[in-house]
Design a protein around this motif. Structure first.
Motif, PDB file in Angstrom:
ATOM      1  N   TRP A  38      -2.171  13.179  -2.828  1.00  0.00           N
ATOM      2  CA  TRP A  38      -2.075  11.856  -2.195  1.00  0.00           C
ATOM      3  C   TRP A  38      -1.106  11.843  -1.019  1.00  0.00           C
ATOM      4  CZ3 TRP A  38      -4.872   7.532  -3.458  1.00  0.00           C
ATOM      5  CH2 TRP A  38      -5.669   7.634  -4.617  1.00  0.00           C
TER       6      TRP A  38
ATOM      7  N   GLU B 116       1.612   9.629  -5.307  1.00  0.00           N
ATOM      8  CA  GLU B 116       2.071  10.946  -4.868  1.00  0.00           C
ATOM      9  C   GLU B 116       2.968  11.594  -5.922  1.00  0.00           C
ATOM     10  OE1 GLU B 116       4.090  12.812  -0.835  1.00  0.00           O
ATOM     11  OE2 GLU B 116       4.832  10.915  -1.649  1.00  0.00           O
TER      12      GLU B 116
ATOM     13  N   ASP C 114      -1.496  12.722   2.051  1.00  0.00           N
ATOM     14  CA  ASP C 114      -2.132  12.174   3.253  1.00  0.00           C
ATOM     15  C   ASP C 114      -2.150  10.651   3.222  1.00  0.00           C
ATOM     16  OD1 ASP C 114      -2.529  14.741   4.113  1.00  0.00           O
ATOM     17  OD2 ASP C 114      -4.629  14.843   3.446  1.00  0.00           O
ATOM     18  N   GLU C 115      -2.363  10.113   2.060  1.00  0.00           N
ATOM     19  CA  GLU C 115      -2.386   8.650   1.918  1.00  0.00           C
ATOM     20  C   GLU C 115      -1.012   8.061   2.217  1.00  0.00           C
ATOM     21  OE1 GLU C 115      -4.846   6.597   1.425  1.00  0.00           O
ATOM     22  OE2 GLU C 115      -6.339   8.185   1.287  1.00  0.00           O
TER      23      GLU C 115
ATOM     24  N   ARG D 276       0.831  -1.215   0.000  1.00  0.00           N
ATOM     25  CA  ARG D 276       0.000   0.000   0.000  1.00  0.00           C
ATOM     26  C   ARG D 276       0.863   1.262   0.000  1.00  0.00           C
ATOM     27  NH1 ARG D 276      -3.434  -3.088   3.431  1.00  0.00           N
ATOM     28  NH2 ARG D 276      -2.467  -2.171   5.306  1.00  0.00           N
TER      29      ARG D 276
ATOM     30  N   LYS E  20      -0.489   8.102   6.006  1.00  0.00           N
ATOM     31  CA  LYS E  20      -1.302   7.045   6.620  1.00  0.00           C
ATOM     32  C   LYS E  20      -0.676   5.679   6.394  1.00  0.00           C
ATOM     33  CE  LYS E  20      -5.950   5.059   6.581  1.00  0.00           C
ATOM     34  NZ  LYS E  20      -7.302   5.129   5.965  1.00  0.00           N
TER      35      LYS E  20
ATOM     36  N   ALA F  24       0.927   4.245  -2.724  1.00  0.00           N
ATOM     37  CA  ALA F  24       0.681   5.635  -2.322  1.00  0.00           C
ATOM     38  C   ALA F  24       1.804   6.550  -2.801  1.00  0.00           C
ATOM     39  CB  ALA F  24       0.534   5.720  -0.812  1.00  0.00           C
TER      40      ALA F  24
END
Length: 382
Positions: free
Chosen positions: A189, A183, A191-192, A175, A195, A179
Motif C-alpha cells: 500500500w 501500509e 503507493d497509496e 484517506r 498518492k 492508507a
C-alpha cells in the motif's frame, strides 16, 4: 440541450459524500479542520453586519414609505430595471383637496382663505418630504443595498468555496490516515500513501489560498462600517434639514393665521358675560379653586373701544387696575404692523387682555413698548 450524465453523476456523488461528511462531523466521527479564532471572529462580525444592515434597510424603507403596496411596486420596478413613476405625497394630496374645497366654499370667505393658506403649506411640506425621501434613498438606502447585493454576495460565495476546500482537505486527511493504517499491515500500500500525501499537499495549498482570499474580504467589513457611518451622517443631516423646513413652514403658517384670525373669530360686540353667569352663587364661589386669569381692562363709558373698531393705538391702552401677568416668549415673532409688538424667544414681557379682544391675542408690554402679541407664542406664568 447538452445533458452531461457523467457530470451530473459526479456532482451528485460529491454532494452525498459531503453530506455524509457533515453528518460524521456533527456526530464527532470525522476529523474537522478548525479555523483560527481571529478568522472565526471575522466571520461572526460579518454575519452581524449583514443581519443588522438588512434590518436597518427594511425599517428605513418603512419609515420613508409606510405603504406596503407602494414599496412592493417600487421593488418590482427596481428588479425590472425600470424607472419608478413619480408618486404624489400625502401632504401634496391633502393640499389639493384643501384647495378644491376652498374653491367650492368660496376663496373669499374666512374658511376658504384659511384652507388656501393651510393647503399651500401642506404642499410645501409634501415637496420637502419628497426631497427628503429622494436624498435618503440615494445617500443612505442605496449604499446599504449595494453592500447586501454586492460585497455580501461576494463574501458568501468565497465562504462557500472555503467550506468546500475544507471538506476536501478533511477528506484527504481521512484517506491518508486509512492508507497509512493499511501500509502498516502490508507494504503493497506504499503507493497509496504517496498518492494520498500528494493529494493532501495540493488540497492544503488550495485551502490556504482560499482562506487568505476570504480573510481579506472579511477584513474589508471595517471599511464597510466606515462607509455606512458616513452615509448615516448624511441621512441624519438630510432628516434634520427636512424637519427644520417643516418647522419653519408651520411657524410661517401660524403667523399668517394669527394676523387675520381676528376677521372671523368671535363677535367683537359681545363684550359682557351673560347675566346668569355674572355672579355665581355664594356657596359655589367658596368651593371653586382660584384659577389665574388674564387681567382685563374695563370698558369706560363714553370712550370709543379701539379694539371693537379693529384699530389699536398702543398709546391709548392702559394696564388694568387688577394687575398684569408675566409671560415668557417661546418663539421669535415679527410684528406685522405698528399695532403689534415684535418678540424675541426667551424674553419676559407683561401681558393683559382687553374687552372684546380676539382670544388668540393679548396686549404685551416691554419697557415703553406695547402692542398685540399672539397667545400661541407665549408661556403664561402664574
Amino acid at each position: 440541450m447538452d445533458f452531461n450524465v457523467k457530470k451530473l453523476a459526479s456532482d451528485a456523488g460529491v454532494f452525498f459524500s459531503r453530506a455524509m461528511q457533515f453528518t460524521e462531523e456533527k456526530l464527532g466521527q470525522a476529523e474537522k479542520t478548525e479555523l483560527d479564532a481571529h478568522f472565526e471572529n471575522l466571520m461572526a462580525r460579518a454575519d452581524c453586519t449583514k443581519n443588522w444592515t438588512e434590518k436597518i434597510l427594511r425599517q428605513t424603507e418603512v419609515l420613508l414609505q409606510p405603504n406596503l403596496s407602494a414599496r412592493v411596486e417600487e421593488f418590482l420596478y427596481e428588479k425590472l430595471d425600470r424607472k419608478v413613476p413619480s408618486r404624489v405625497t400625502n401632504g401634496e394630496l391633502l393640499a389639493q383637496y384643501m384647495t378644491e374645497a376652498a374653491n367650492d366654499f368660496g376663496p373669499g370667505t374666512p374658511y376658504g382663505k384659511t384652507l388656501i393658506k393651510v393647503g399651500e403649506t401642506q404642499r410645501r411640506l409634501g415637496a420637502a418630504e419628497r426631497d427628503f425621501i429622494q436624498s435618503a434613498s440615494i445617500n443612505f438606502l442605496t449604499p446599504l443595498r449595494n453592500f447586501l447585493e454586492g460585497d455580501w454576495r461576494t463574501i458568501s460565495k468565497e465562504r462557500r468555496t472555503l467550506q468546500n476546500c475544507r471538506l476536501d482537505l478533511d477528506a484527504c486527511k481521512a484517506r491518508l490516515k486509512k492508507a497509512k493504517a493499511a501500509e502498516a499491515k502490508a507494504a503493497l500500500w506504499s503507493d497509496e500513501v504517496e498518492k494520498a500525501e500528494h493529494e493532501l499537499r495540493l488540497t492544503q495549498t488550495e485551502f490556504d489560498r482560499q482562506a487568505e482570499v476570504t480573510r481579506l474580504l472579511l477584513e474589508g467589513i471595517s471599511s464597510t462600517h466606515v462607509n455606512h457611518l458616513r452615509c448615516l451622517h448624511e441621512f441624519v443631516e438630510s432628516q434634520t434639514n427636512y424637519y427644520a423646513q417643516c418647522y419653519q413652514y408651520m411657524l410661517d403658517l401660524q403667523k399668517q393665521l394669527g394676523r387675520f384670525s381676528g376677521t372671523f373669530v368671535g363677535n367683537a360686540e359681545s363684550t359682557s358675560p351673560p347675566a346668569a353667569a355674572a355672579s355665581p352663587p355664594a356657596g359655589a364661589a367658596a368651593t371653586l379653586p382660584a384659577v389665574p386669569t388674564i387681567p382685563v381692562v374695563p370698558t369706560i363709558v363714553g370712550v370709543p373701544s379701539a379694539v371693537a373698531e379693529g384699530v389699536l393705538n398702543p398709546n391709548e391702552v392702559k394696564p388694568p387696575a387688577s394687575g398684569t401677568r408675566k409671560a415668557r416668549v417661546l418663539y421669535d415673532y415679527e410684528a406685522a404692523d405698528s399695532t403689534e409688538l415684535a418678540l424675541l424667544a426667551d424674553e419676559m414681557i407683561t401681558v393683559y387682555s382687553l374687552p372684546g379682544m380676539d382670544p388668540d391675542w393679548l396686549i404685551g408690554e416691554r419697557g415703553n413698548q406695547k402692542g398685540k402679541v399672539p397667545v400661541t407664542y407665549l408661556e403664561l406664568l402664574s
